[in-house]
Write an enzyme that holds these catalytic residues in place. Sequence first.
Site, PDB file in Angstrom:
ATOM      1  CG  ASN A   1      -0.408  -0.216   2.523  1.00 30.56           C
ATOM      2  OD1 ASN A   1       0.585  -0.899   2.674  1.00 30.56           O
ATOM      3  ND2 ASN A   1      -1.023   0.379   3.532  1.00 30.56           N
TER       4      ASN A   1
ATOM      5  CD  GLU B   1      -1.388   4.705   4.521  1.00 31.63           C
ATOM      6  OE1 GLU B   1      -0.894   5.558   5.294  1.00 31.63           O
ATOM      7  OE2 GLU B   1      -2.044   3.726   4.913  1.00 31.63           O
TER       8      GLU B   1
ATOM      9  CB  CYS C   1      -5.434  -1.270  -1.679  1.00 32.07           C
ATOM     10  SG  CYS C   1      -6.742  -0.540  -0.698  1.00 32.07           S
TER      11      CYS C   1
ATOM     12  CD  GLU D   1      -5.335  -5.971  -1.184  1.00 31.86           C
ATOM     13  OE1 GLU D   1      -4.913  -4.797  -1.122  1.00 31.86           O
ATOM     14  OE2 GLU D   1      -5.850  -6.564  -0.217  1.00 31.86           O
TER      15      GLU D   1
ATOM     16  CB  CYS E   1     -10.903  -2.700   0.722  1.00 34.80           C
ATOM     17  SG  CYS E   1     -10.328  -2.015  -0.834  1.00 34.80           S
TER      18      CYS E   1
ATOM     19  CB  CYS F   1      -8.811  -4.618  -3.436  1.00 38.69           C
ATOM     20  SG  CYS F   1      -7.709  -3.202  -3.216  1.00 38.69           S
TER      21      CYS F   1
HETATM   22  N1  THU Z   1      -5.205  -1.562   2.648  1.00 37.64           N
HETATM   23  C1  THU Z   1      -4.677  -2.350   1.670  1.00 37.64           C
HETATM   24  O1  THU Z   1      -3.605  -2.063   1.126  1.00 37.64           O
HETATM   25  N2  THU Z   1      -5.353  -3.473   1.337  1.00 37.64           N
HETATM   26  C2  THU Z   1      -6.490  -3.914   1.939  1.00 37.64           C
HETATM   27  O2  THU Z   1      -7.019  -4.945   1.560  1.00 37.64           O
HETATM   28  C3  THU Z   1      -7.079  -3.142   3.032  1.00 37.64           C
HETATM   29  C4  THU Z   1      -6.451  -1.834   3.325  1.00 37.64           C
HETATM   30  C5  THU Z   1      -4.464  -0.356   3.040  1.00 37.64           C
HETATM   31  C6  THU Z   1      -5.111   0.949   2.691  1.00 37.64           C
HETATM   32  C7  THU Z   1      -4.489   1.880   3.716  1.00 37.64           C
HETATM   33  O3  THU Z   1      -3.239   2.310   3.229  1.00 37.64           O
HETATM   34  C8  THU Z   1      -4.270   0.999   4.924  1.00 37.64           C
HETATM   35  O4  THU Z   1      -4.311  -0.357   4.445  1.00 37.64           O
HETATM   36  C9  THU Z   1      -5.289   1.178   6.022  1.00 37.64           C
HETATM   37  O5  THU Z   1      -6.577   1.093   5.527  1.00 37.64           O
END
Ligand code: THU
Length: 162
Positions: A62, A64, A73, A75, A112, A115
């Site tokens: 991920n 940000e 994310c 994925e 999520c 994704c």
């Molecule tokens: N996140 C992912 O990378 N994948 C997921 O399946 C769930 C959430 C990340 C998004 C954000 O950067 C952090 O996790 C918290 O939500």
Amino acid sequence: MIKEDFAFSYEVYDSIEELTAEDASLLSEARKVTKNAYAPYSHFRVGVTALLENGEIVKGTNQENASFPIGLCAERVMLAAAASMFPDVPIKTIAISYDNENGESTHPISPCGICRQSLLEYETKLKHPIRIILGGLQGKVYIIERAGMLLPLSFTANELNT
Ligand code: THU
């Protein structure tokens, strides 16, 4: 009126030790790659590894941003990398892990909603199921047969062609 049911089943393993060597290696790499996440806001580092049908491994973490909604994310970072590097090669299996700086990483997390939709699109595009291995840095591991199972009654391109 009739009621329809949606059945969902998945495999539950007590730990990574119970997996096949191939699956254990993929999950182990997903655990390791969490260190490459850029997660200064959530402190929740997600790592994804994908084993492609040609044997290549593609990873994602991920990423940000100070403008929160544009964060990506792990994925979808992995899917974008796979599509860019090996556009015609189906993904066989992915493993998703995470390192939570504010808590434990002792149970599986699942993708999520956005994704799930993206994984389904990839399955459809390359006409090949994507197996999913879910596990924290420790603890139980879940295996789901194909990504589409995580998104019943999904919206697909079929709707656009009518
Ligand atoms: N996140 C992912 O990378 N994948 C997921 O399946 C769930 C959430 C990340 C998004 C954000 O950067 C952090 O996790 C918290 O939500």
